[in-house]
Design a protein around this motif. Structure first.
Motif, PDB file in Angstrom:
ATOM      1  N   ILE A 205       0.846  -1.207   0.000  1.00  0.00           N
ATOM      2  CA  ILE A 205       0.000   0.000   0.000  1.00  0.00           C
ATOM      3  C   ILE A 205       0.875   1.249   0.000  1.00  0.00           C
ATOM      4  O   ILE A 205       0.600   2.230  -0.698  1.00  0.00           O
ATOM      5  CB  ILE A 205      -0.947   0.002   1.229  1.00  0.00           C
ATOM      6  N   GLY A 206       1.972   1.190   0.779  1.00  0.00           N
ATOM      7  CA  GLY A 206       2.904   2.310   0.842  1.00  0.00           C
ATOM      8  C   GLY A 206       3.506   2.616  -0.513  1.00  0.00           C
ATOM      9  O   GLY A 206       3.590   3.794  -0.920  1.00  0.00           O
ATOM     10  N   PHE A 207       3.926   1.575  -1.232  1.00  0.00           N
ATOM     11  CA  PHE A 207       4.502   1.769  -2.568  1.00  0.00           C
ATOM     12  C   PHE A 207       3.471   2.355  -3.540  1.00  0.00           C
ATOM     13  O   PHE A 207       3.791   3.215  -4.359  1.00  0.00           O
ATOM     14  CB  PHE A 207       5.039   0.444  -3.122  1.00  0.00           C
ATOM     15  N   ILE A 208       2.217   1.884  -3.424  1.00  0.00           N
ATOM     16  CA  ILE A 208       1.155   2.406  -4.292  1.00  0.00           C
ATOM     17  C   ILE A 208       0.949   3.900  -4.015  1.00  0.00           C
ATOM     18  O   ILE A 208       0.831   4.710  -4.950  1.00  0.00           O
ATOM     19  CB  ILE A 208      -0.166   1.637  -4.073  1.00  0.00           C
ATOM     20  N   LEU A 209       0.933   4.263  -2.741  1.00  0.00           N
ATOM     21  CA  LEU A 209       0.774   5.673  -2.367  1.00  0.00           C
ATOM     22  C   LEU A 209       1.955   6.506  -2.856  1.00  0.00           C
ATOM     23  O   LEU A 209       1.782   7.645  -3.313  1.00  0.00           O
ATOM     24  CB  LEU A 209       0.644   5.809  -0.842  1.00  0.00           C
ATOM     25  N   LEU A 210       3.169   5.937  -2.772  1.00  0.00           N
ATOM     26  CA  LEU A 210       4.367   6.640  -3.249  1.00  0.00           C
ATOM     27  C   LEU A 210       4.302   6.893  -4.753  1.00  0.00           C
ATOM     28  O   LEU A 210       4.581   7.994  -5.225  1.00  0.00           O
ATOM     29  CB  LEU A 210       5.624   5.829  -2.914  1.00  0.00           C
ATOM     30  N   VAL A 211       3.926   5.855  -5.501  1.00  0.00           N
ATOM     31  CA  VAL A 211       3.861   5.969  -6.960  1.00  0.00           C
ATOM     32  C   VAL A 211       2.789   6.978  -7.378  1.00  0.00           C
ATOM     33  O   VAL A 211       3.031   7.862  -8.201  1.00  0.00           O
ATOM     34  CB  VAL A 211       3.578   4.596  -7.611  1.00  0.00           C
ATOM     35  N   LYS A 212       1.603   6.851  -6.771  1.00  0.00           N
ATOM     36  CA  LYS A 212       0.512   7.769  -7.139  1.00  0.00           C
ATOM     37  C   LYS A 212       0.815   9.186  -6.663  1.00  0.00           C
ATOM     38  O   LYS A 212       0.522  10.160  -7.360  1.00  0.00           O
ATOM     39  CB  LYS A 212      -0.813   7.285  -6.532  1.00  0.00           C
ATOM     40  N   GLY A 213       1.421   9.289  -5.477  1.00  0.00           N
ATOM     41  CA  GLY A 213       1.774  10.610  -4.967  1.00  0.00           C
ATOM     42  C   GLY A 213       2.777  11.298  -5.865  1.00  0.00           C
ATOM     43  O   GLY A 213       2.641  12.480  -6.204  1.00  0.00           O
ATOM     44  N   ALA A 214       3.802  10.547  -6.274  1.00  0.00           N
ATOM     45  CA  ALA A 214       4.817  11.097  -7.183  1.00  0.00           C
ATOM     46  C   ALA A 214       4.189  11.447  -8.530  1.00  0.00           C
ATOM     47  O   ALA A 214       4.516  12.471  -9.126  1.00  0.00           O
ATOM     48  CB  ALA A 214       5.946  10.086  -7.375  1.00  0.00           C
ATOM     49  N   ASP A 215       3.263  10.593  -8.989  1.00  0.00           N
ATOM     50  CA  ASP A 215       2.600  10.828 -10.271  1.00  0.00           C
ATOM     51  C   ASP A 215       1.819  12.144 -10.255  1.00  0.00           C
ATOM     52  O   ASP A 215       1.909  12.953 -11.176  1.00  0.00           O
ATOM     53  CB  ASP A 215       1.660   9.652 -10.573  1.00  0.00           C
ATOM     54  N   PHE A 216       1.065  12.364  -9.171  1.00  0.00           N
ATOM     55  CA  PHE A 216       0.287  13.607  -9.034  1.00  0.00           C
ATOM     56  C   PHE A 216       1.214  14.826  -8.984  1.00  0.00           C
ATOM     57  O   PHE A 216       0.957  15.842  -9.632  1.00  0.00           O
ATOM     58  CB  PHE A 216      -0.573  13.570  -7.771  1.00  0.00           C
ATOM     59  N   LEU A 217       2.290  14.692  -8.210  1.00  0.00           N
ATOM     60  CA  LEU A 217       3.187  15.833  -8.037  1.00  0.00           C
ATOM     61  C   LEU A 217       3.955  16.139  -9.318  1.00  0.00           C
ATOM     62  O   LEU A 217       4.166  17.292  -9.681  1.00  0.00           O
ATOM     63  CB  LEU A 217       4.161  15.551  -6.882  1.00  0.00           C
ATOM     64  N   VAL A 218       4.386  15.086 -10.026  1.00  0.00           N
ATOM     65  CA  VAL A 218       5.087  15.274 -11.300  1.00  0.00           C
ATOM     66  C   VAL A 218       4.153  15.916 -12.323  1.00  0.00           C
ATOM     67  O   VAL A 218       4.550  16.822 -13.065  1.00  0.00           O
ATOM     68  CB  VAL A 218       5.632  13.928 -11.839  1.00  0.00           C
ATOM     69  N   SER A 219       2.898  15.454 -12.351  1.00  0.00           N
ATOM     70  CA  SER A 219       1.917  16.034 -13.287  1.00  0.00           C
ATOM     71  C   SER A 219       1.722  17.520 -13.020  1.00  0.00           C
ATOM     72  O   SER A 219       1.686  18.334 -13.944  1.00  0.00           O
ATOM     73  CB  SER A 219       0.570  15.315 -13.152  1.00  0.00           C
ATOM     74  N   ALA A 220       1.635  17.859 -11.726  1.00  0.00           N
ATOM     75  CA  ALA A 220       1.453  19.261 -11.353  1.00  0.00           C
ATOM     76  C   ALA A 220       2.671  20.090 -11.732  1.00  0.00           C
ATOM     77  O   ALA A 220       2.553  21.171 -12.313  1.00  0.00           O
ATOM     78  CB  ALA A 220       1.182  19.365  -9.850  1.00  0.00           C
ATOM     79  N   ALA A 221       3.863  19.575 -11.403  1.00  0.00           N
ATOM     80  CA  ALA A 221       5.103  20.305 -11.685  1.00  0.00           C
ATOM     81  C   ALA A 221       5.323  20.463 -13.188  1.00  0.00           C
ATOM     82  O   ALA A 221       5.733  21.523 -13.670  1.00  0.00           O
ATOM     83  CB  ALA A 221       6.279  19.576 -11.054  1.00  0.00           C
TER      84      ALA A 221
END
Length: 322
Positions: free
Chosen positions: A10-26
């Motif tokens: 679950i932690g890895f899924i949150l990390l991947v999705k979190g990074a995905d959202f932040l990269v998309s925003a940046a």
């Protein structure tokens, strides 16, 4: 124990999705300002895909897990060059950009040599240590690299301005400011809780199985936190955006070694195990080999056969650690 493993996943899924959202925003912000894929890859996407490692570093440093921090940083770099690059070539041959070959890969080699030097110069008692002062040196190196990359981009734009490309990049950006802010908030939340889940439960699992933090950091966590780079690499290869792919991998590796270890050392001085020396030297050899392929090869590209070789090398490397 099963519950701990589920929490890590679950932690890895949150990390991947979190990074995905932040990269998309940046990336959305960068595109609004008409920045090139190369610059986005070397800085914004590189930092974005390194965010799982950054959050894990902060958590681990506060809790005093030096081996986990350094192992994760070095292991992620090796994973990027062998596994991420190798998988990307299965989709499309990876072409080496001249700027990456002439400037950024050599900077990466300098970064590795700097870490090797700093890790073997200071002792705290009987143990080699990366001190807070050395951590500041690594953070300053990170800042200098980012400033240089931005300066390089501006210089190239001044020499050769392509208005059509800039307009095309700006036109592709559809997200509103509110959407970008929401993405950033969701990304930070995902990264925070994801890093906590991964670090805390991985340590417990490692202790139960008699595994060292060094091993966990260089294998399981390194691959897990490299998932954003793997996903970014596959997407970039499919779109034939190899500038973004190479920029992301090269930039991520420099940030992994300087930003992660520097940040960890500033929070809490890190014990540097001499076992890491062999892994850093191996990383230097891999980097030099890729540099030679890029310069000797007429097409200046990494094809599928060489990509498969990189993947095989990574599997052998993992077994050698085991």
């Amino acid at each position: 124990m099963l519950w701990r493993i589920i929490l890590v996943i679950i932690g890895f899924i949150l990390l991947v999705k979190g990074a995905d959202f932040l990269v998309s925003a940046a990336t959305s912000v960068a595109k609004k300002f008409g920045l090139s894929e190369m610059l986005i890859g070397l800085t914004i996407v590189a930092i974005g895909t390194s965010l799982p490692e950054i959050f894990i570093t902060i958590t681990s440093s506060i809790e005093g897990h030096s081996d986990l921090i350094i192992g994760n940083a070095i292991g992620s770099c090796i994973c990027n060059f062998l596994l991420v690059m190798g998988i990307s070539t299965l989709v499309r041959p990876v072409k080496f950009d001249k700027r990456i070959v002439k400037r950024h890969i050599p900077i990466g080699i300098i970064t590795m040599c700097l870490l090797l030097f700093l890790g073997n110069t200071q002792k705290l008692g009987e143990a080699q240590t990366i001190t807070r002062g050395q951590g500041i040196i690594l953070l300053l190196f990170t800042l200098a690299y980012i400033i240089y990359t931005i300066y390089e981009e501006k210089k190239i734009k001044n020499e050769k301005i392509d208005e059509e490309i800039i307009k095309d990049v700006e036109a592709r950006e559809k997200n509103s400011i509110i959407t970008i802010i929401i993405y950033m908030i969701l990304g930070i939340i995902g990264l925070k809780f994801g890093s906590d889940f991964v670090v805390d439960n991985s340590i417990i699992i490692a202790k139960n199985f008699g595994l060292s933090e060094k091993f966990i950091g260089m294998t399981i966590i390194a691959v897990g936190t490299a998932l954003p780079e793997i996903i970014t690499g596959i997407i970039a290869a499919k779109r034939d955006e190899t500038d973004l792919l190479l920029g992301n991998i090269t930039g991520s590796n420099i940030l992994n070694l300087c930003l992660l270890i520097g940040l960890g050392a500033v929070i809490n001085p890190l014990i540097f195990s001499t076992d890491f020396n062999a892994s850093i030297i191996f990383l230097i050899v891999i980097t030099i080999a890729l540099l030679l392929i890029a310069t000797i090869n007429k097409k200046s590209e990494l094809d599928k056969k060489r990509g498969i070789l990189l993947i095989v090398m990574y599997i052998v490397y993992i077994f050698s650690i085991i």
